[in-house]
Design an enzyme around this catalytic site. Structure first.
Site, PDB file in Angstrom:
ATOM      1  N   GLU A 241       1.284  -0.936   0.104  1.00 53.81           N
ATOM      2  CA  GLU A 241       0.190   0.063  -0.198  1.00 53.81           C
ATOM      3  C   GLU A 241       0.832   1.203   0.211  1.00 53.81           C
ATOM      4  OE1 GLU A 241      -2.864   0.074   3.437  1.00 53.81           O
ATOM      5  OE2 GLU A 241      -3.214  -2.463   2.047  1.00 53.81           O
TER       6      GLU A 241
ATOM      7  N   ASN B 275       2.496  -4.511  -2.997  1.00 56.26           N
ATOM      8  CA  ASN B 275       0.578  -4.671  -3.105  1.00 56.26           C
ATOM      9  C   ASN B 275      -0.020  -3.676  -3.149  1.00 56.26           C
ATOM     10  OD1 ASN B 275      -1.312  -7.495  -2.561  1.00 56.26           O
ATOM     11  ND2 ASN B 275      -1.245  -6.519  -0.838  1.00 56.26           N
TER      12      ASN B 275
ATOM     13  N   ASP C  11     -11.640 -10.938  -0.449  1.00 56.43           N
ATOM     14  CA  ASP C  11     -13.285 -10.933  -0.890  1.00 56.43           C
ATOM     15  C   ASP C  11     -13.929 -10.230  -0.849  1.00 56.43           C
ATOM     16  OD1 ASP C  11     -12.704  -8.298   0.783  1.00 56.43           O
ATOM     17  OD2 ASP C  11     -11.708  -9.587   2.361  1.00 56.43           O
TER      18      ASP C  11
ATOM     19  N   HIS D 201     -10.799  -6.244  -2.174  1.00 53.45           N
ATOM     20  CA  HIS D 201     -11.355  -6.263  -1.564  1.00 53.45           C
ATOM     21  C   HIS D 201     -12.820  -5.883  -1.872  1.00 53.45           C
ATOM     22  CE1 HIS D 201      -8.801  -7.766   1.045  1.00 53.45           C
ATOM     23  NE2 HIS D 201      -7.523  -7.221   1.512  1.00 53.45           N
TER      24      HIS D 201
ATOM     25  N   GLU E 174      -5.596 -10.470  -1.879  1.00 53.65           N
ATOM     26  CA  GLU E 174      -6.865 -10.584  -0.658  1.00 53.65           C
ATOM     27  C   GLU E 174      -7.635 -10.402  -1.616  1.00 53.65           C
ATOM     28  OE1 GLU E 174      -5.118  -7.586   2.284  1.00 53.65           O
ATOM     29  OE2 GLU E 174      -3.265  -7.795   0.458  1.00 53.65           O
TER      30      GLU E 174
END
Length: 359
Positions: free
Chosen positions: A152, A194, A260, A230, A258
């Protein structure tokens, strides 16, 4: 577990497994399509919960440490490393034939107090970063195949660089410096930046692309870009594959790191049926892009999900519910990997793990 084939009036008909059974097809399907299908794991349930551990063993081909490799856990005091959690994850993976993604080296969150509150100048902080990266990566050299080295680096809304500890003290070239340290510690590991919010075209996606293009042009040892992904139900990116191709065109690999898909409460059966298609489409996007090597789900079950705490009013983001029962999302992943009902075609090519693209 294979589908049963029956002969009906001379026609072969495949009888597909029930959703509870077909999830066990995932590892074989993922390997046949040349990708890893991963999951983020927490140390305590991995050690003490047989059902949790069984889901990981039966449904995935790689694992990521959800928290235990982050700086506050692995080096809670300066010079004092706690290997118990990372060792547990890496040993579990080795025992079960799973690949490991390391997460994460430099992040603005989950820093120990001695680091976050230190009085650093460029020389002292650079030495601490190099020591940390080298110590961790050399310990797991040859056992962790990829690392989220930089996590990030952009502001939440983009497009500016995040004014984190590393940026404020070391300047914007902290990213290149850290990647060089990581590459020296493990020359065979795939090194990633990432980031979230880059799955759809916009200022943040463009800013990361510009940053990465510069690193590649300079020959900095960067090998991949992680799309955190996400998502909120109903807002899953439709141009994920296009955004991925920007980086594979630079000679990098990409991964969904990641995944979801959180659902606003109350969660309905219709929401879960639609979520099945969203999980399917994310995997299908990866399969469409030669150079997408991994899709990792961020958590094993809704019982151990970070979502309700961080995004109150949403839930049900993962393929297994709070009772560890498979949800339609699990079948959605099977759909994509077996080319059933996916909106995107799979790439041609030989099965098996992809190697690092030439640069």
């Amino acid at each position: 577990m294979c589908a049963v084939v029956l002969t009906v009036t001379g026609v072969l008909v495949a009888v597909l497994p029930e959703p509870e059974q077909e999830g066990h097809l995932l590892p074989g399907l993922a390997r046949a399509r040349g990708i890893d299908l991963g999951v983020a794991v927490a140390v305590d349930p991995l050690a003490h919960d047989r059902r949790y551990r069984g889901i990981v063993e039966d449904h995935y081909t790689s694992v990521t440490a959800e928290n235990t490799m982050k700086w506050e856990h692995v080096q809670p005091e300066r010079g004092e490393f706690d290997w118990s959690g990372p060792d547990a994850v890496v040993d579990f993976a080795a025992e079960n034939g799973l690949n490991v993604r390391g997460h994460t080296m430099l992040w603005h969150n989950q820093q120990p107090d001695w680091l976050a509150g230190g009085d650093w100048d460029a020389e002292s902080l650079s030495a601490v970063v190099h020591e940390h990266v080298t110590t961790v990566m050399e310990r797991y050299r040859g056992r962790v195949s990829a690392w989220d080295v930089i996590n990030e680096p952009l502001e939440d809304g983009g497009p500016d660089m995040r004014r984190n500890l590393w940026y404020e003290v070391l300047g914007p070239d902290y990213i290149a410096q850290t990647l060089y340290s990581a590459h020296a510690a493990d020359p065979d590991a795939e090194l990633y930046i990432n980031e979230f919010g880059i799955e759809t075209a916009g200022p943040k996606a463009d800013a990361l692309y510009a940053l990465v293009s510069d690193l590649v042009e300079r020959g900095v040892p960067l090998h991949g870009i992680g799309f955190q992904s996400h998502f909120v139900h109903g807002n899953v990116s439709e141009d994920l594959a296009d955004q991925m191709r920007r980086y594979t065109d630079l000679g990098l690999e990409v991964a969904v790191t990641e995944l979801d898909v959180r659902i606003p409460e109350p969660v309905t059966d219709e929401d879960l049926r639609e979520q099945r298609g969203e999980y399917r489409d994310v995997l299908a996007a990866c399969l469409e892009v030669e150079g997408c090597v991994n899709v990792t789900v961020w958590g094993v079950t809704d019982a151990h999900s970070w979502i309700p705490e961080w995004f109150p009013g949403t839930d049900a983001a993962l393929p297994f519910d709070t009772a560890y029962r498979p949800k339609p999302a699990l079948s959605g992943m099977v759909d994509a990997l077996s080319r059933r009902g996916g909106r995107r075609p799979a790439p041609a090519g030989d099965p098996g793990r992809r190697t690092r693209p030439a640069r």
